[in-house]
Enzyme design. Structure first.
Site, PDB file in Angstrom:
ATOM      1  N   SER A  62       0.703  -1.295  -0.082  1.00 41.77           N
ATOM      2  CA  SER A  62       0.160   0.058   0.106  1.00 41.77           C
ATOM      3  C   SER A  62       0.974   1.125   0.070  1.00 41.77           C
ATOM      4  CB  SER A  62      -0.910   0.067   1.175  1.00 41.77           C
ATOM      5  OG  SER A  62      -2.141  -0.957   1.004  1.00 41.77           O
ATOM      6  N   GLY A 121       2.245 -12.115   2.625  1.00 40.46           N
ATOM      7  CA  GLY A 121       3.495 -12.467   3.156  1.00 40.46           C
ATOM      8  C   GLY A 121       4.572 -11.641   3.208  1.00 40.46           C
ATOM      9  N   GLY A 139       4.317   8.920   6.345  1.00 41.15           N
ATOM     10  CA  GLY A 139       4.646   7.827   5.567  1.00 41.15           C
ATOM     11  C   GLY A 139       3.832   6.941   5.438  1.00 41.15           C
ATOM     12  N   HIS A 140       3.930   5.583   5.323  1.00 40.03           N
ATOM     13  CA  HIS A 140       2.801   4.733   5.000  1.00 40.03           C
ATOM     14  C   HIS A 140       3.475   3.515   4.951  1.00 40.03           C
ATOM     15  CE1 HIS A 140      -0.884   3.184   2.709  1.00 40.03           C
ATOM     16  NE2 HIS A 140      -1.096   4.467   2.659  1.00 40.03           N
ATOM     17  N   ASP A 141       2.589   2.356   5.315  1.00 40.62           N
ATOM     18  CA  ASP A 141       2.986   0.983   5.538  1.00 40.62           C
ATOM     19  C   ASP A 141       2.403   0.225   4.224  1.00 40.62           C
ATOM     20  OD1 ASP A 141       4.328   1.570   7.697  1.00 40.62           O
ATOM     21  OD2 ASP A 141       2.566   1.115   9.180  1.00 40.62           O
ATOM     22  N   GLY A 142       2.743  -0.991   4.219  1.00 41.95           N
ATOM     23  CA  GLY A 142       2.348  -1.913   2.868  1.00 41.95           C
ATOM     24  C   GLY A 142       2.278  -3.362   3.337  1.00 41.95           C
TER      25      GLY A 142
END
Length: 462
Positions: free
Chosen positions: A63, A311, A304-307
């Site tokens: 993401s 897995g 920011g952002h995480d993705g």
């Protein structure tokens, strides 16, 4: 650590042991300080092959792709082609939802900030053609509205599918072509790929998931989700150093590595302006901008952002005021613990940022009257039932549906305990943390209308 050489030495020495401690098969990390980058890698890309991870290995960014989609949108704003505050239907007349009035009023700004209000986890595979995104948007006509547009935040993957389609229509090109022409090329990326057909040309990571007996992570049987969700995060792969080129462009007021203006300074700044305040969700930040999650940390602002894909997990944090950024990619295990330790070192040393402690339950949590919370909540990807037993303990049972069931998510039953007000915490960790569950809104009878974990699942029964 006092300089970048010491940071490199620390990363190269600590990363292998961190991966072993947290069952992460492989990882790659990069840190940028005022344009100088150090990177490191350890572990393996797949347990099936034993191929070692290197700093040039590609991982799925998940993401974090949404930041790239948002940037493509803001480039259209710069050109005067797109207005964030007019209805999306000016650009996509065919845009439909179950709620016609909502579909007619939703704006691009609301899509960018996850405030459009319709159910957001729609991952239907519509094929591998250049029309995949358009076909998925056409399927949204039966997607329900959770709340009025602009009313609150609820993380919305489907909204970014619509944004990707806007890019395609206004550019007259496929999303992949736009990504390459307007971002990959001007950013001078050398290790980045749109999907499996490009990623196979590189040394590329495979995701790992826990098997049913809870043992060591094993290679996932599925490498990626569908092309229809490319603007959301299903296709984009790169090495950490290339992701930090994108981050550096945002820190440099939209200027690329050759000094050219990829994004206007005005738009780069606008993307970091808060659009909506979040419930107390712990890890997701205090507010959301135009694409970016915004964190108010001790020592300064972090964005920011995480993705997360099948897995694989990616983290991006940017300190705009200090010109420092960090990217970490992992392919299984407990990546949050790995990121937390590395970020504490790097951001603390070079940006003066202190990461807050993640929420944990009190030693003896006080009793909670759960009458406001008890009931069933639902979305297209999960059914959630909250109950309270005779001893006063609160339980949440989650049954995956749709794509999450298809990729192997299993039903779970967790105990919730008091945190603060209408926010409860799981008694045990999930995904390396105690994820806050905020019960928000009112159904008119004194009961919470949503259980919010970043996504707002709406009450469907008492």
């Amino acid at each position: 650590m006092t300089n970048m050489n010491e940071l490199r030495t620390w990363l190269e020495g600590r990363l292998p042991s961190l991966l072993a401690e947290h069952q992460v098969p492989g990882a790659a990390v990069a840190v940028s300080v005022r344009g100088e980058v150090v990177d490191a890698a350890a572990g393996i890309l797949s347990k099936n092959t034993g191929v070692e991870a290197t700093v040039d290995s590609l991982f799925q960014v998940g993401s974090i792709t949404k930041l790239w989609t948002a940037t493509l949108i803001m480039q259209l704003v710069d050109e005067g082609t797109l207005d964030l505050d007019v209805p999306v239907r000016r650009y996509l007349p065919e845009f439909r939802l179950m709620d016609e009035s909502a579909a007619a009023s939703i704006t691009t700004r609301q899509l960018l900030s996850h405030t459009a209000g319709f159910e957001g986890d729609i991952f239907t595979d519509t094929g591998q053609g250049d029309d995949a995104i358009a076909k998925l948007v056409d399927l949204f006509a039966d997607v329900p509205q959770l709340f009025a547009p602009g009313e609150m935040f609820s993380y919305n993957n489907a909204g970014y599918v619509v944004l990707g389609r806007i890019v395609e229509v206004l550019r007259g090109k496929s999303y992949d072509e736009c990504m390459r022409e307007y971002l990959f090329t001007p950013l001078q990326l050398t290790h980045a790929a749109n999907g499996p057909y490009e990623a196979i040309l590189y040394r590329t990571a495979v995701g790992h998931i826990l098997n049913e007996d809870g043992g060591e992570p094993e290679p996932s049987p599925i490498w990626a989700l569908s092309r229809s969700t490319a603007p959301v995060g299903s296709m984009l792969n790169m090495r950490p150093r290339d992701l930090l080129k994108f981050a550096q462009m945002h820190m440099d007021a939209g200027r690329g590595p050759a000094g050219q203006q990829i994004l206007s300074a005005k738009s780069a700044a606008a993307m970091l302006e808060p659009q909506v305040k979040l419930p107390d969700l712990g890890w997701m930040g205090e507010s959301w901008g135009l694409g970016f999650s915004l964190f108010d940390y001790d020592g300064g602002t972090v964005v920011g952002h995480d993705g997360g894909t099948i897995g694989q997990t990616a983290f991006l944090r940017i300190c705009p005021e200090k010109d420092v950024s960090i990217a970490l990619f992992c392919n299984g295990g407990n990546p949050l613990a790995v990121f937390t330790e590395i970020a504490k070192h790097a951001l603390g040393e070079f940006a003066g940022i202190t990461l807050p402690q993640l929420p944990v339950p009190a030693g003896s949590p006080p009793p909670v009257d759960a009458s406001r919370y008890v009931g069933e909540y639902s979305s297209r990807v999960a059914s959630v039932v909250v109950s309270q037993d005779a001893e006063g303990r609160i339980w949440l049972e989650r049954t995956p549906m749709g794509v999450y069931a298809e990729v192997g998510d299993r039903p779970e039953k967790i105990e919730l305990v008091a945190m603060d007000g209408d926010t409860l915490l799981p008694a045990q960790k999930q995904f390396g943390m105690h994820l806050p569950h905020a019960f928000v809104g009112d159904d008119g009878q004194g009961r919470a209308l949503f259980v919010h974990t970043g996504r707002a699942d709406r009450r469907v029964s008492p």
